[in-house]
Scaffold this active site. Structure first.
Site, PDB file in Angstrom:
ATOM      1  N   HIS A  74       0.810   4.497   4.333  1.00 64.81           N
ATOM      2  CA  HIS A  74       0.146   4.920   3.028  1.00 64.81           C
ATOM      3  C   HIS A  74       0.538   6.496   2.991  1.00 64.81           C
ATOM      4  O   HIS A  74       1.023   6.995   2.011  1.00 64.81           O
ATOM      5  CB  HIS A  74      -1.444   4.977   3.391  1.00 64.81           C
ATOM      6  N   SER A  87       0.826  -1.340   0.136  1.00 63.70           N
ATOM      7  CA  SER A  87      -0.019   0.027   0.100  1.00 63.70           C
ATOM      8  C   SER A  87       0.749   1.181  -0.180  1.00 63.70           C
ATOM      9  O   SER A  87       0.302   2.230  -0.493  1.00 63.70           O
ATOM     10  CB  SER A  87      -1.092  -0.048   1.085  1.00 63.70           C
TER      11      SER A  87
END
Length: 298
Positions: free
Chosen positions: A246, A200
């Site tokens: 992230h 991610s």
């Protein structure tokens, strides 16, 4: 009675230097040799022979095709790096299904007691975890197989376009450093025992880069903004998601894309090489500082 003997004319008719049996009165404007129609090549003035044309072409440099950011255009449009990264993530996931030890040994982990009772993690010298974590995914828990499916779909959706514009090595640097940026931010601000797996961080880096490059090149960015907003909402609203991974990936990816997309053309190579090196050095320094804090004896 006298007889008079006639002699044939001794005046010879010129012939092509490559085809002696062909009469011609045309000469090469460069070497002055006679050439027949088959050997003639149009020149700026008159005609040249094939050898002179070949010799002249040796000094002409063929322009190398370039992408909008100045990268050398690949001979093939196949996104080799994108497909390789997807294959690596799938292979790692299959290894996880075969053994849980793969997760324990290679996931992102600051410093914690391992199942065997030993202390492990980045702070204990296992720095490879900063990289390997970006190829692992949850095999159970909250997301299960959807974790890798969603990440690989995003990589497949945005990776080929970025790879085509950036070229292979710039794209690979973007992916790896974005993933590393996510791991480093988690290491810096998370609890020492915080752990994470997933591509991610690298994917967020690609999304950020797609937006920045789109703006730099004057391309529409509405769809990527939508994807970014949706993913950020999920990041901060769904529990058990590493927002550090992230956000760290997003920041690094956007920064690298700015260096790639806005570099002055006269110093483009300097920016394209210097930016990844500078980011890597900065991330390394942050890891060393955090490691010294968590494990002064290392």
């Amino acid at each position: 009675m006298s007889t008079e003997q006639s002699h044939p004319s001794e005046t010879s008719v010129p012939t092509c230097y490559r085809h002696p049996g062909r009469e011609t009165y045309v000469r090469c404007t460069r070497c002055d040799r006679y050439i027949c129609p088959e050997c003639m090549r149009d020149a700026a003035v008159g005609h040249q022979c094939v050898e002179c044309v070949r010799e002249g072409n040796r000094g002409v440099r063929t322009a190398v095709p370039r992408t909008p950011v100045g990268a050398r255009a690949a001979a093939s449009t196949t996104p080799v790096v994108t497909y390789t990264l997807i294959g690596a993530c799938v292979a790692a996931y299959l290894a996880e299904l075969a053994s849980w030890n793969v997760v324990w040994e290679f996931m992102m982990l600051g410093r914690a007691i391992m199942p065997d009772g030993e202390v492990g993690g980045v702070a204990e010298g296992e720095w490879y975890r900063l990289f390997t974590a970006m190829f692992l995914h949850q095999r159970g828990g909250t997301f299960g197989v959807t974790h890798i499916l969603f990440n690989m779909w995003l990589l497949w959706a945005v990776g080929p376009a970025l790879e085509q514009v950036l070229g292979r090595w710039r794209f690979l640097a973007l992916y790896v450093l974005s993933g590393l940026g996510g791991s480093v931010l988690l290491y810096m601000v998370g609890a020492p025992q915080s752990s994470a797996v997933g591509a991610s961080g690298a994917i967020f880096g690609l999304l950020g880069a797609y937006f920045v490059l789109g703006r730099a090149l004057g391309r529409p960015v509405g769809s990527i903004v939508f994807l970014l907003v949706i993913n950020l909402v999920i990041t901060f609203s769904v529990p058990n998601i590493s927002w550090e991974g992230h956000v760290g990936g997003l920041v690094v990816g956007a920064a690298l894309a700015a260096a790639y997309g806005y570099a002055p053309s006269a110093r483009r190579n300097l920016f394209h090489i210097g930016a990844p090196v500078l980011v890597f050095v900065l991330l390394t320094a942050l890891v060393l500082l955090r490691t010294a804090e968590l494990n002064p004896t290392l």
